[in-house]
Design a protein around this motif. Structure first.
Motif, PDB file in Angstrom:
ATOM      1  N   GLY A  20     -39.037  41.543  71.263  1.00 11.40           N
ATOM      2  CA  GLY A  20     -38.604  40.315  71.082  1.00 11.40           C
ATOM      3  C   GLY A  20     -37.025  40.700  71.285  1.00 11.40           C
ATOM      4  N   PRO A  21     -36.063  39.182  70.550  1.00 10.77           N
ATOM      5  CA  PRO A  21     -34.382  39.220  70.120  1.00 10.77           C
ATOM      6  C   PRO A  21     -34.240  40.853  69.593  1.00 10.77           C
ATOM      7  N   ASN A  22     -33.511  40.594  68.994  1.00 10.70           N
ATOM      8  CA  ASN A  22     -32.891  41.297  68.176  1.00 10.70           C
ATOM      9  C   ASN A  22     -32.632  40.292  67.006  1.00 10.70           C
ATOM     10  N   LYS A  23     -33.283  39.435  66.924  1.00 10.56           N
ATOM     11  CA  LYS A  23     -32.606  37.849  65.879  1.00 10.56           C
ATOM     12  C   LYS A  23     -33.465  37.351  64.963  1.00 10.56           C
ATOM     13  N   LEU A  24     -32.307  37.281  63.512  1.00  5.10           N
ATOM     14  CA  LEU A  24     -33.047  37.592  62.390  1.00  5.10           C
ATOM     15  C   LEU A  24     -34.066  36.340  61.974  1.00  5.10           C
ATOM     16  N   PRO A  25     -34.873  35.937  62.096  1.00  7.38           N
ATOM     17  CA  PRO A  25     -35.982  35.017  61.945  1.00  7.38           C
ATOM     18  C   PRO A  25     -35.637  33.128  61.346  1.00  7.38           C
ATOM     19  N   GLU A  26     -35.551  32.539  61.863  1.00  8.97           N
ATOM     20  CA  GLU A  26     -35.103  31.439  61.838  1.00  8.97           C
ATOM     21  C   GLU A  26     -35.496  30.691  60.247  1.00  8.97           C
ATOM     22  N   PRO A  27     -35.404  30.462  60.012  1.00  9.96           N
ATOM     23  CA  PRO A  27     -35.829  29.173  58.329  1.00  9.96           C
ATOM     24  C   PRO A  27     -36.902  28.293  58.983  1.00  9.96           C
ATOM     25  N   LYS A  28     -37.307  27.834  58.303  1.00  9.48           N
ATOM     26  CA  LYS A  28     -38.837  27.123  59.000  1.00  9.48           C
ATOM     27  C   LYS A  28     -37.920  25.396  58.508  1.00  9.48           C
ATOM     28  N   GLN A  29     -38.399  24.674  59.673  1.00 10.13           N
ATOM     29  CA  GLN A  29     -37.548  23.297  59.969  1.00 10.13           C
ATOM     30  C   GLN A  29     -38.723  22.477  59.732  1.00 10.13           C
TER      31      GLN A  29
ATOM     32  N   ILE B 256     -24.041  52.314  74.361  1.00  7.31           N
ATOM     33  CA  ILE B 256     -24.314  53.511  75.327  1.00  7.31           C
ATOM     34  C   ILE B 256     -25.400  53.355  75.909  1.00  7.31           C
ATOM     35  N   ARG B 257     -25.590  52.719  77.637  1.00  7.29           N
ATOM     36  CA  ARG B 257     -27.217  53.036  78.329  1.00  7.29           C
ATOM     37  C   ARG B 257     -26.585  53.856  79.717  1.00  7.29           C
ATOM     38  N   SER B 258     -28.197  54.957  79.505  1.00  8.86           N
ATOM     39  CA  SER B 258     -27.822  55.186  81.059  1.00  8.86           C
ATOM     40  C   SER B 258     -26.716  55.804  81.081  1.00  8.86           C
ATOM     41  N   GLY B 259     -26.099  56.439  79.912  1.00  8.64           N
ATOM     42  CA  GLY B 259     -24.050  56.889  80.490  1.00  8.64           C
ATOM     43  C   GLY B 259     -23.824  56.144  80.360  1.00  8.64           C
ATOM     44  N   LYS B 260     -23.071  55.121  80.598  1.00  2.15           N
ATOM     45  CA  LYS B 260     -22.609  54.441  80.197  1.00  2.15           C
ATOM     46  C   LYS B 260     -22.451  53.798  79.108  1.00  2.15           C
ATOM     47  N   GLN B 261     -20.665  53.501  78.900  1.00  2.00           N
ATOM     48  CA  GLN B 261     -20.553  52.842  77.612  1.00  2.00           C
ATOM     49  C   GLN B 261     -20.327  51.432  77.650  1.00  2.00           C
ATOM     50  N   ILE B 262     -21.182  50.161  77.399  1.00  2.00           N
ATOM     51  CA  ILE B 262     -21.135  48.422  78.293  1.00  2.00           C
ATOM     52  C   ILE B 262     -21.368  47.434  76.970  1.00  2.00           C
ATOM     53  N   GLN B 263     -21.066  46.848  76.900  1.00  5.83           N
ATOM     54  CA  GLN B 263     -21.245  45.627  76.059  1.00  5.83           C
ATOM     55  C   GLN B 263     -22.280  44.376  76.066  1.00  5.83           C
ATOM     56  N   ILE B 264     -23.038  44.308  74.781  1.00  3.66           N
ATOM     57  CA  ILE B 264     -23.831  43.620  75.151  1.00  3.66           C
ATOM     58  C   ILE B 264     -23.759  42.274  74.002  1.00  3.66           C
ATOM     59  N   SER B 265     -24.934  41.439  74.546  1.00  2.00           N
ATOM     60  CA  SER B 265     -25.224  40.403  73.328  1.00  2.00           C
ATOM     61  C   SER B 265     -25.746  41.416  72.264  1.00  2.00           C
ATOM     62  N   ALA B 266     -25.686  41.038  71.039  1.00  2.20           N
ATOM     63  CA  ALA B 266     -26.521  41.677  69.416  1.00  2.20           C
ATOM     64  C   ALA B 266     -27.483  41.601  69.791  1.00  2.20           C
ATOM     65  N   HIS B 267     -28.596  40.082  70.179  1.00  3.51           N
ATOM     66  CA  HIS B 267     -30.036  40.104  70.734  1.00  3.51           C
ATOM     67  C   HIS B 267     -30.229  40.894  71.387  1.00  3.51           C
TER      68      HIS B 267
ATOM     69  N   GLN C 275     -16.667  49.727  65.344  1.00  4.38           N
ATOM     70  CA  GLN C 275     -15.842  49.681  65.267  1.00  4.38           C
ATOM     71  C   GLN C 275     -15.068  48.768  63.644  1.00  4.38           C
ATOM     72  N   THR C 276     -14.014  49.344  63.330  1.00  4.77           N
ATOM     73  CA  THR C 276     -13.633  48.247  62.812  1.00  4.77           C
ATOM     74  C   THR C 276     -13.719  46.652  62.828  1.00  4.77           C
ATOM     75  N   GLY C 277     -14.342  46.190  61.641  1.00  2.29           N
ATOM     76  CA  GLY C 277     -14.157  44.389  61.646  1.00  2.29           C
ATOM     77  C   GLY C 277     -14.955  44.146  61.958  1.00  2.29           C
ATOM     78  N   GLU C 278     -16.401  45.366  62.583  1.00  2.00           N
ATOM     79  CA  GLU C 278     -16.946  44.688  63.119  1.00  2.00           C
ATOM     80  C   GLU C 278     -18.304  44.387  62.876  1.00  2.00           C
ATOM     81  N   PHE C 279     -19.153  43.501  63.192  1.00  5.96           N
ATOM     82  CA  PHE C 279     -20.606  43.089  62.766  1.00  5.96           C
ATOM     83  C   PHE C 279     -21.503  43.924  62.343  1.00  5.96           C
ATOM     84  N   ILE C 280     -22.415  44.888  61.811  1.00  2.39           N
ATOM     85  CA  ILE C 280     -23.037  45.396  61.975  1.00  2.39           C
ATOM     86  C   ILE C 280     -24.378  44.996  62.626  1.00  2.39           C
ATOM     87  N   PRO C 281     -25.148  45.106  64.111  1.00  3.82           N
ATOM     88  CA  PRO C 281     -25.737  44.377  64.758  1.00  3.82           C
ATOM     89  C   PRO C 281     -27.475  44.802  64.430  1.00  3.82           C
ATOM     90  N   ALA C 282     -27.386  46.104  63.487  1.00  3.00           N
ATOM     91  CA  ALA C 282     -29.141  46.029  63.260  1.00  3.00           C
ATOM     92  C   ALA C 282     -28.833  47.147  62.360  1.00  3.00           C
TER      93      ALA C 282
END
Ligand code: ADP
Ligand code: MG
Length: 968
Positions: free
Chosen positions: A55-64, A145-156, A167-174
């Motif tokens: 499943g996605p790399n998402k924090l559990p959503e608060p119950k509603q 880095i996936r399949s040897g290539k540097q790419i940008q993906i959604s943190a999810h 890099q500087t200023g970045e959010f640490i996604p996991a």
């Protein structure tokens, strides 16, 4: 016994192996365990497979809370309870007092409770969905880095085993175990509350620790890279991450309330108290009348109670809270359409009050697309296109190397990654026939110091053949001092102070043309220097380049609008003062009487001196993020409401300090977005101004609805008077409830949906502590008195002048029709401040800008009233009597009279308000600064350069003015 013990031991052992933390495992172990490869990463297929499984790399959503519980919650609101109790009394009381239970009234009241609760519930659901939509907009990316290539993906989409580049200023996604790091420090305050950055490294830890800060080779989800860069392996996805474990225990966050909402809640509470007291007094009076009356009117005490309770309900402005939350959610939606993402509801309100906007230059006021237009080598400035390269000239070699190697940007056919400054250099170099990627491959990077707004330079150390060479590029004032040599005619020669002056002068010339100036230098490292990391000293200057970053067209007009709206715009930049002033002038932000100040000069000023000067400063150049906090503080101490933009991680403190912290959505770091109240999806200055306009509009709408709701509650005054005079109530309970819960709400809600009026931007900013009633109290009083008088007259006409078979009932009917229909007309007249411009609109514009929702509501309310008054069966429930035609004429006149009164009074009062509001800020300023008038603003920064700290003596300016004025 024995075997059990052994078993236990065994188990313990197993557990301890399992519990070995990631920080205790070697990279190799982790690679094997997570089936990944540090150099090539996961294959795309494998990553997809893992994502599907985990499943996605998402924090559990608060119950509603589900909708039916929300509905139940609505039923437990005090108002609903009071109504429920009333409904029960209507049915039960007659059993004691003798009489028939009033089932019809019971049904009507119950129906009203349900309608009211449904209205409230849908509102809450709507607000919730818009919050969700906004959350989905702030979805951080991750570089992997996936399949040897540097790419940008959604943190999810991150999965365990992914190799992530930080890099500087970045959010640490996991949760990530570091593989390599360069000067990495991390702000872990989100997890630990400790605001000091933690220094990270990649050393293996063998002892066990539960303290996060001690796990130096790990970084954790939801924290931020404070400085440096690193690569690492994702070891835990959101739900299993340290943050995920904490987050799952957090319940649904409560909706925040804005200061105005809180004020209104307090007001509602007070009014409720008054209403209760009034109801009690009314009940007493009614009972007394009943007791002392010779002819028992047959009004039982239960009916009296019902009347008292409904009067209390009539006084309480129950719909107000609903209306205000509708207005705020309509506004946030409107803002998000205009690219202003509101993270906190308060920001809507505060934006409306802003009177200073401190904006970054690059990217916000400019388009942030830089192009190198000039360069300067050996004291000669040339056009960028005429660059000639001599392949065995050390000067040329190291100049090109600095521009390509000390540069992190990557350009491919598909995308462009990197800072605009570096992209500009990349573009220029490729145009001149160099391939930065090949060069970077040839001369591998050994070490680096990334660019930071504090240092204003970037350093790399590269292996050039058998030598280790430092390349540096950055701000001239940070680098030139460190240069001891330069290259002339393929010779490294000493840089004399005269040559330095020459270089500075050249740079100054470029700056004055609004160019961003970047200096390049190099040095060959000795072994010692390499060991001690002594990179930034004894440098050899190779050249300077100038790049243009044109101002945004929209920003120019937005600044004009802001000035007209009484809002100061201050530019804050790390760039050179001359560059900043030149751009500021193009933007129309450096006006007569305004000057620029550099960060160094700022440091020399005491708080008092700065407080005195700050009104005249429209450009702060060469500032560090620390300076920004000081600027905000000083401005706030002057009582100003400050909006501050920011993008870097170091901007977080000033964003928090500002009344409205505005982060850049595209180029901003996650740290800045986290600290801000508002995010600009398009990084554009003009968007801030439209946010202010929307904020002001929502404030205005709230005021209008407050005036309407409080103004349309006059029955009680009328009732009191009439009851005292005649002993008969002019309205019955069902009538009161109908008008209050149905007609009023239907009319009030669409007030919030009126079109936003750009004219609010020709007014002065709203005062910070303005009372809810300021500028509407007259309107409220006019409304209350005119309606009250109309109702009293209607009753008297019905009761005394044109009575039917039942005089009391005729009077009540006349009063009810007046009170139920009149707001349909006067709601259209209600405006918190009419605008002069509005009257100049032609018919077409008026049609386009009309509030059609309100118009529809007016027709709807009218039809509902018609049903109540005319449809047989229904009218019996509401106790409507037949009226004579003469009485009808009178009633129709009385019904529209409040609208006429309000229209006339609002236009009289409006004139005054307008005068109070309109004096154009521009003119006023001009008058105030007349003594500082000077012919050419461009002189400002020249003057600044001459005098070190004291920016401009008035006398000096005057002298200059006289000098330049005479020849003209
Ligand atoms: P701004 O407020 O305009 O965004 P920055 O903080 O980005 O200013 O830049 C401040 C100064 O730092 C610039 O004038 C330039 O001299 C230098 N600079 C900017 N970007 C870089 C970079 N990538 N590498 C080296 N120096 C830079
Ligand atoms: Mg910047």
């Amino acid at each position: 016994m024995k075997p059990t013990k052994a078993k236990n031991n065994n188990k313990n052992k197993e557990v301890s192996i399992q519990e070995k933390g990631w920080y205790q495992k070697s990279i190799n172990e982790i690679e094997i365990e997570l089936k990944t490869e540090t150099t090539t990463g996961l294959s795309n297929d494998e990553a997809e497979e893992r994502l599907r499984k985990l499943g996605p790399n998402k924090l559990p959503e608060p119950k509603q809370v589900p909708w039916y519980l929300l509905f139940l919650k609505g039923l437990l609101e005090p108002l609903s309870i009071v109504l429920l109790v009333t409904a029960i009394i209507v049915v039960v009381a007659p059993y004691f007092a003798g009489g028939h239970p009033e089932w019809v009234e019971f049904g009507v009241i119950l129906g009203m409770i349900i309608i009211n609760t449904l209205l409230g519930m849908t509102q809450e659901l709507k607000a919730r969905s818009s919050v969700k939509a906004l959350q989905s907009l702030s979805n951080p990316n991750a570089t992997v880095i996936r399949s040897g290539k540097q790419i940008q993906i959604s943190a999810h989409d991150l999965v365990p085993g992914d190799i992530v580049i930080l890099q500087t200023g970045e959010f640490i996604p996991a949760d990530i175990r570091l593989i390599s790091s360069s000067h990495l420090t991390v702000d872990e305050s989100a997890l630990t509350g400790e605001s000091m950055p933690v220094v990270k490294n990649i050393e293996l830890l063998d002892s066990k620790t539960t303290i996060l800060a001690e796990q130096k080779n790990m970084v954790f989800m939801s924290t931020f890279v404070q400085s440096g860069r690193a690569t690492g392996i994702v070891v835990a996805q959101a739900p299993l991450s340290t943050m995920g474990k904490i987050a799952s225990s957090i319940a649904e966050t409560k909706a925040q309330k804005t200061p105005l909402q809180l004020k209104l809640n307090r007001l509602t509470k007070w009014v409720s108290v008054i209403a209760t007291v009034t109801a009690l007094v009314l009940f007493g009076v009614l009972i007394m009348i009943d007791v002392f009356r010779a002819d028992h009117t047959g009004i039982s005490w239960s009916e009296n109670l019902l009347l008292s309770v409904s009067s209390a309900i009539a006084i309480i402005p129950a719909s107000l809270t609903v209306i205000v939350s509708i207005i705020l959610s309509v506004s946030t939606n409107q803002m998000s359409k205009q690219n202003v993402i509101v993270k906190q509801l308060q920001a809507v309100e505060t934006l409306g009050k802003v009177n200073v906007i401190c904006s970054d230059k690059t990217g916000t006021l400019t388009i942030n697309k830089m192009t190198v237009t000039k360069y300067n080598q050996v004291g000669v400035t040339r056009a960028a296109s005429s660059f000639t390269y001599v392949s065995d000239d050390i000067g040329d070699i190291h100049f090109v190397n600095a521009l390509t190697l000390c540069n992190d940007s990557i350009v491919s056919e598909k995308d462009r990654m990197g800072l605009p400054t570096e992209l500009a250099m990349y573009d220029w170099m490729t145009k001149m026939g160099f391939d930065p990627l090949t060069l970077r491959h040839k001369y591998m990077r050994i070490d680096d110091l990334p660019f930071s707004s504090d240092n204003k330079y970037m350093v790399t150390v590269n292996q050039v053949d058998d030598k280790k060479v430092v390349y540096i590029k950055g701000a001239i004032d940070r680098i030139l001092d460190k240069c001891t040599h330069t290259v002339i005619d393929n010779q490294i020669v000493k840089l004399t102070s005269k040559m330095k002056e020459q270089v500075l002068e050249n740079a100054e010339k470029m700056s004055a043309e609004a160019l961003r100036v970047i200096t390049t230098a190099f040095k060959v490292l000795s072994e010692d220097e390499f060991k001690n990391k002594d990179y930034v000293s004894k440098l050899v200057l190779t050249g300077i380049i100038g790049m243009i970053d044109p101002p945004r067209e929209e920003a120019i007009s937005a600044i004009k609008i802001a000035h007209r709206a009484g809002i100061r715009v201050v530019m804050i930049t790390g760039d050179h003062l001359a560059t900043a002033m030149a751009i500021g002038e193009k933007l129309g932000l450096v006006r007569e009487g305004f000057v620029g100040l550099t960060g160094e000069e700022l440091d020399l000023l005491t708080d008092e001196e700065l407080t005195k000067k700050i009104d005249r400063i429209s450009v702060f150049a060469r500032v560090n993020p620390d300076h920004k906090t000081r600027i905000v503080t000083i401005l706030q101490e002057k009582g100003l409401i400050v909006a501050m933009t920011g993008d870097g991680i170091n901007d977080a403190p000033s964003l928090r300090k500002a009344n409205v912290g505005i982060a850049m959505g595209m180029n901003g770091t996650e740290a800045a977005k986290d600290a801000a109240n508002v995010i600009l999806a398009d990084d554009n200055f003009s968007t801030i101004v439209s946010g202010v306009s929307e904020g002001r509009n929502s404030y205005r709408k709230i005021k209008t609805s407050v005036a309407f709701v409080l103004g349309a509650n006059p029955q009680i005054i009328a009732m009191f008077l009439i009851i005292l005079i005649t002993g008969i109530s002019p309205l019955n309970s069902i009538n009161i409830l109908w008008f209050n819960l149905i007609v009023e709400t239907i009319l009030a809600i669409p007030i919030g949906m009126s079109k936003s009026d750009p004219n609010v931007m020709s007014l002065k900013p709203i005062k910070n502590n303005e009372s809810i009633f300021s500028r509407i109290w007259l309107l409220i009083i006019f409304t209350i008195t005119s309606t009250a008088i109309a109702v009293i007259l209607a009753f008297i006409m019905g009761f005394y002048v044109f009575p039917g078979p039942n005089a009391a009932l005729t009077g009540q009917t006349a009063a009810f029709i007046t009170i139920a229909f009149s707001p349909i007309f006067f709601v259209w007249m209600m405006k918190f401040r009419p605008d002069r411009k509005e009257r100049h609109k032609n018919f077409k514009e008026k049609v386009k800008d009309a509030n059609w929702a309100l118009f529809g509501a007016m027709i709807g309310a009218f039809l509902l009233n018609v049903i109540v008054v005319f449809v047989p069966g229904v009218r019996d429930v509401f106790k409507i009597a037949e009226l004579k035609w003469e009485l009808w004429l009178v009633v129709v006149f009385l019904t529209i009279s409040p609208a006429i009164v309000i229209f006339v009074s609002i236009n009289l009062a409006g004139n005054q308000i307008r005068r109070h509001n309109d004096p154009s800020y521009e003119n006023k300023l001009r008058k105030r600064f007349k003594k500082y008038r000077r012919p050419k603003i461009a002189n400002n920064y020249k003057l600044l350069r001459d005098s070190t700290v004291d920016i401009r003596h008035t006398k000096k300016v005057k002298d200059k003015k006289q000098k330049t004025a005479t020849p003209a």
